[in-house]
Design an enzyme around this catalytic site. Sequence first.
Site, short mmCIF file in Angstrom:
data_model
loop_
_atom_site.label_atom_id
_atom_site.label_comp_id
_atom_site.label_asym_id
_atom_site.label_seq_id
_atom_site.Cartn_x
_atom_site.Cartn_y
_atom_site.Cartn_z
CD GLU A 25 -3.38 0.22 1.95
OE1 GLU A 25 -3.06 0.60 3.08
OE2 GLU A 25 -4.54 -0.16 1.69
CG HIS B 210 7.53 -29.25 2.11
ND1 HIS B 210 7.91 -30.51 1.74
CD2 HIS B 210 8.42 -28.86 3.07
CE1 HIS B 210 8.96 -30.90 2.45
NE2 HIS B 210 9.28 -29.90 3.27
CE LYS C 186 -10.76 2.19 0.88
NZ LYS C 186 -10.07 3.10 1.79
O1 PA5 Z 1 -2.93 1.63 5.91
C1 PA5 Z 1 -3.99 2.20 5.72
O2 PA5 Z 1 -4.11 3.43 5.84
C2 PA5 Z 1 -5.24 1.43 5.38
O3 PA5 Z 1 -4.98 0.11 5.10
C3 PA5 Z 1 -6.22 1.50 6.54
O4 PA5 Z 1 -5.65 0.91 7.67
C4 PA5 Z 1 -7.53 0.80 6.22
O5 PA5 Z 1 -8.05 1.27 5.02
C5 PA5 Z 1 -8.54 1.05 7.33
O6 PA5 Z 1 -8.71 2.43 7.50
P1 PA5 Z 1 -9.32 3.02 8.81
O7 PA5 Z 1 -8.38 2.73 9.93
O8 PA5 Z 1 -9.45 4.48 8.54
O9 PA5 Z 1 -10.64 2.36 9.02
#
Ligand code: PA5
Length: 448
Positions: free
Chosen positions: A283, A304, A416
């Site tokens: 990410e 394995h 989203k």
């Molecule tokens: O790393 C990130 O920012 C995302 O993966 C969030 O953790 C995820 O989208 C969840 O977001 P939030 O904590 O705002 O619910």
Amino acid sequence: MAYLEWSRACTARVRESHVKALGARAQELAKRLARDLDAGELPFLRMGYVETLKRDMPAIVEKTRAYKHMLVLGIGGSALGTRAMQKAFAREVDMPGHGGHEGRQIWIADNVCPATLGDWFRLLDPAKTVVVTISKSGGTIETISQYFLAREWLQKALGESWKDHMIVITDENKGFLREEARTYGLDSLEVPDNLGGRYSALSAVGLLPAAFLGIDWEALLDGAASLAKPLVDNPASLADHPSMALAAWAKALEEYGYTDLIFFCYEPLFATYGPWFAQLWAESLGKEGLGTMPVPATGVTDQHSVNQMFLDGIRNKACLFVTSASHADGPTFPATLPEGWQFLAGKPFSCLLEAEALGTRMALSMHDVPLVQICLDDASERSGGKLMMLLEIATVLTGWLMGINPLDQPAVELGKRLANARLGKPGYAEEEACLAAYLQTAENRQAF
Ligand code: PA5
């Protein structure tokens, strides 16, 4: 003493001189580091929130001790660190006849699986359960929808006292979840400003569930601080920091066409750090057509499974190879064993892990897979905190070397928005039109 082992990091294809040249950008990055630390953009590294956390969290931890179960609602960075820590440091929770820490259990709802949530509501006793809803933004649909359902589940069983069974961890001021906490007077802890989900495991996000399970959360913080503090105190020391070396190497790999970065974890207790790392790396760095794909793997299990591909598949893989210098011995093999197995007699079970880690590490290097070993002291909380911090800093620095922003995740927004449009949330007219066009396209199905 924990260490990184670099002797197999470079190959004929990944030239050491190039990695060094990238490492020489440390001075430039150190200036940015100093600036971003001052601007409050790197709270995971400055760890300035720890004081407030140590002040506010113990009272809430104390309250959670009244419960046997903690149902954690959160997704992505609001769940992956928690699971990694539970699996590493509270593995008794998964053991037969679990009775440690007064038999406390956590259940992590990091998906929208109707069957699983339904099962938890059926099987858990609301009177003995505390629900912890975790969302930095306070508006993530997967988490908030589970919050609505959990709230109703608690309300039906407990009436007004449902509020005692709900804790939220979210932004201090903004977002729907913060409003809920205010409206209902729910106990809450804050996610500091600018602390993005995937960098938040060592805040209340991961540490409240950890504390509930009796994990030494202060040792996690101490381990992390041992790596962060030298940089916070003196950003100019970046050139000597192991995270800088990792970042230079990772950037070089990308330039030489290594598109996959294996996170091969030979400390089995840390196996669930793999998915945590995968999210952190992917990410943060999958931007603008760049980045390397994280591939979590567990030693020895994946010898394995996917290891054949690592060794002899497409030559696009490099490896972070995680080991720990100290293991429990485990059971000892009997003094006498059948013919052909005598070599194991009297040895501790741990000898397999050590020998197979060495064998696989050598085999990967012999197949020209660029490999850096990260050797931890042990599988303690302190080592776990250190590993998280090392990887978080290395991720940010790699992003800076790539010229991208490692702290955002813009591409994931599209899916989203389209899902929101599909659910009928107002304000998504453009996405609705886009959906309609997509759904009008003739499908080409094949029955099987
Ligand atoms: O790393 C990130 O920012 C995302 O993966 C969030 O953790 C995820 O989208 C969840 O977001 P939030 O904590 O705002 O619910």
